[in-house]
Design a protein around this motif. Structure first.
Motif, short mmCIF file in Angstrom:
data_model
loop_
_atom_site.label_atom_id
_atom_site.label_comp_id
_atom_site.label_asym_id
_atom_site.label_seq_id
_atom_site.Cartn_x
_atom_site.Cartn_y
_atom_site.Cartn_z
N ILE A 56 0.84 -1.19 0.00
CA ILE A 56 0.00 0.00 0.00
C ILE A 56 0.88 1.26 0.00
O ILE A 56 1.80 1.37 0.81
CB ILE A 56 -0.93 0.01 1.24
CG1 ILE A 56 -1.80 -1.27 1.24
CG2 ILE A 56 -1.79 1.27 1.26
CD1 ILE A 56 -2.58 -1.48 2.53
N PRO A 57 0.63 2.19 -0.92
CA PRO A 57 1.44 3.42 -0.96
C PRO A 57 1.44 4.13 0.39
O PRO A 57 0.43 4.13 1.09
CB PRO A 57 0.73 4.28 -2.01
CG PRO A 57 -0.01 3.31 -2.88
CD PRO A 57 -0.41 2.18 -1.97
N MET A 58 2.52 4.72 0.77
CA MET A 58 2.73 5.46 2.02
C MET A 58 2.67 4.52 3.23
O MET A 58 3.61 4.42 4.02
CB MET A 58 1.70 6.60 2.20
CG MET A 58 1.77 7.64 1.08
SD MET A 58 0.54 8.98 1.24
CE MET A 58 1.38 10.11 2.34
N LYS A 59 1.55 3.82 3.39
CA LYS A 59 1.37 2.95 4.52
C LYS A 59 2.41 1.83 4.54
O LYS A 59 2.90 1.43 5.59
CB LYS A 59 -0.05 2.35 4.44
CG LYS A 59 -0.67 2.05 5.77
CD LYS A 59 -2.07 1.47 5.61
CE LYS A 59 -3.14 2.55 5.57
NZ LYS A 59 -4.50 2.00 5.76
N VAL B 44 -5.80 11.67 0.97
CA VAL B 44 -4.82 10.59 1.20
C VAL B 44 -5.42 9.23 0.87
O VAL B 44 -4.75 8.36 0.33
CB VAL B 44 -4.34 10.61 2.66
CG1 VAL B 44 -3.30 9.53 2.89
CG2 VAL B 44 -3.77 11.97 3.02
N THR B 47 -4.85 8.10 -2.45
CA THR B 47 -3.50 7.58 -2.71
C THR B 47 -3.34 6.17 -2.17
O THR B 47 -2.76 5.30 -2.81
CB THR B 47 -2.45 8.50 -2.04
OG1 THR B 47 -2.62 9.81 -2.54
CG2 THR B 47 -1.04 8.00 -2.31
N THR B 48 -3.83 5.93 -0.95
CA THR B 48 -3.59 4.63 -0.31
C THR B 48 -4.65 3.61 -0.67
O THR B 48 -4.51 2.44 -0.34
CB THR B 48 -3.56 4.78 1.23
OG1 THR B 48 -4.80 5.31 1.68
CG2 THR B 48 -2.43 5.70 1.66
N SER B 50 -7.51 3.41 0.61
CA SER B 50 -8.23 3.01 1.82
C SER B 50 -9.70 3.38 1.70
O SER B 50 -10.06 4.38 1.08
CB SER B 50 -7.66 3.71 3.05
OG SER B 50 -6.31 3.37 3.23
N GLN B 165 0.57 15.54 3.38
CA GLN B 165 0.82 14.44 2.45
C GLN B 165 2.29 14.38 2.04
O GLN B 165 2.88 13.30 1.96
CB GLN B 165 -0.09 14.58 1.22
CG GLN B 165 -0.20 13.30 0.42
CD GLN B 165 -1.47 13.22 -0.42
OE1 GLN B 165 -2.27 14.15 -0.45
NE2 GLN B 165 -1.66 12.11 -1.11
N GLY B 168 4.35 12.48 4.30
CA GLY B 168 4.07 11.05 4.43
C GLY B 168 2.95 10.72 5.41
O GLY B 168 2.78 9.57 5.79
N VAL B 169 2.20 11.73 5.82
CA VAL B 169 1.09 11.51 6.75
C VAL B 169 -0.07 10.87 5.98
O VAL B 169 -0.52 11.43 4.99
CB VAL B 169 0.65 12.84 7.39
CG1 VAL B 169 -0.58 12.62 8.26
CG2 VAL B 169 1.80 13.45 8.19
N PHE B 170 -0.51 9.71 6.41
CA PHE B 170 -1.56 9.00 5.66
C PHE B 170 -2.69 8.52 6.56
O PHE B 170 -3.60 7.80 6.10
CB PHE B 170 -0.97 7.80 4.92
CG PHE B 170 -0.32 6.81 5.84
CD1 PHE B 170 -1.08 5.87 6.52
CD2 PHE B 170 1.05 6.85 6.09
CE1 PHE B 170 -0.49 4.98 7.39
CE2 PHE B 170 1.65 5.95 6.96
CZ PHE B 170 0.86 5.01 7.62
#
Lengths: 200, 200
Positions: A56-59, B44, B47-48, B50, B165, B168-170
């Motif tokens: 998973i990106p970033m995570k 975010v 991106t992830t 989620s 972002q 890197g805060v997700f």
């Protein structure tokens, strides 16, 4: 005698490896047996729509850092094996085959397999690799290897995977304390407090 | 003077609410200022990949139980507001508008908004609702309401979301301690240990 703590994990789960280092301590301090229940996350991921964490990106980048940091914090070696993720079918079958004969020996084998994978970076996905690790712990490698292809052992693991899912287990590590669910290595403290106090 | 701890959160995040109850205590004990940084998880999540936590099968049910249990553990009221999830744009804009005048007042407003949402179950997504809560804390509701539509305030929030972002805060809550990332209410203890010891 209070009920055992159920400890669910996938052998390919880094946080499962970390929890395995600490969960027997939780049981000891709280006077509870810990029943180890390896299962396979793959089937659950289909239900929850989860992807493997590190993809998973970033995570994923955060998780790698957090795994390493968490291992350092509890003082155990840590590395990701190659390949990763890997199939945990072979180690899980060997575990249940042995657990039906000797629970303690099965936990020892689980620790050895986890150490081979996440302490030393070895590939433990192949039945032969599992047999080799088991042999180093005094088990007959031919018997371990044969168990892998035993229909009864295969069915045993399938049943355990289904049972875990039926109990709402969707991640690794996952603890049930008197039926109360705790997901994640970072919830071990809460799980222990629950075992101690009976909940809040 | 050691560097401030950066505390990222989304106003619609239940675990952000829980962390907000405890993060100033972390700062006080470790002699660190805590800089509050509301942002918006929505961008975010794209991106992830989620989904909102509570919508995920199995995991959602667990999360509801865990939120409730975690709130009881730290002794704060907890309920999910209706509707949930909700847009945190209005509370976040009000926060930055106020923070540029008075940091402490902005933290107080953040606590009041969190309490209205997750302590009392109110809808804080509307600009008028935010102005009403602000008025109860001595702020001019018309000024708060006007700030919501101020292009400079809008841009300020956009910049903060992008900055989060970029760092890197997700997730929410998310702490940066001397640049080291800690994600989740359950990582507050690790974050505090890191602030105390300089890392391990």
């Amino acid at each position: 005698m209070p009920a055992p703590i159920e400890f669910y994990f996938d052998f390919s789960s880094p946080y499962g490896y970390l929890a395995a280092q600490e969960v027997e301590g939780v049981g000891r301090r709280q006077g509870r047996e810990v029943v180890w229940k390896p299962f396979l996350l793959g089937a659950v991921f289909k239900t929850t729509g989860s992807a493997p964490l590190l993809d998973i990106p970033m995570k994923g980048d955060y998780a790698k850092r957090d795994m390493d940091r968490s291992a350092r914090r509890i003082g155990v070696p840590f590395q990701l094996p190659t390949p990763f993720p890997f199939s945990a079918v072979a180690p899980a079958r060997a575990f249940y085959w042995l657990a039906d004969q000797n629970t303690m020996a099965a936990k020892d084998l689980a620790m050895a397999l986890f150490h081979a994978a996440f302490g030393q970076g070895h590939d433990i996905s192949a039945p032969d690799a599992v047999a080799k690790t088991a042999a180093m712990h005094g088990h007959d490698p031919a018997a371990v290897r044969a168990a892998h292809d035993d229909p009864a052992v295969k069915q045993r693991l399938k049943d355990e995977v289904q049972a875990a899912q039926d109990k709402g287990v969707f991640g690794s590590p996952f603890l049930l304390v008197d039926g109360e669910p705790f997901w994640g290595h970072d919830r071990l403290g809460d799980a222990e407090a629950w075992a101690k106090t009976g909940g809040w």
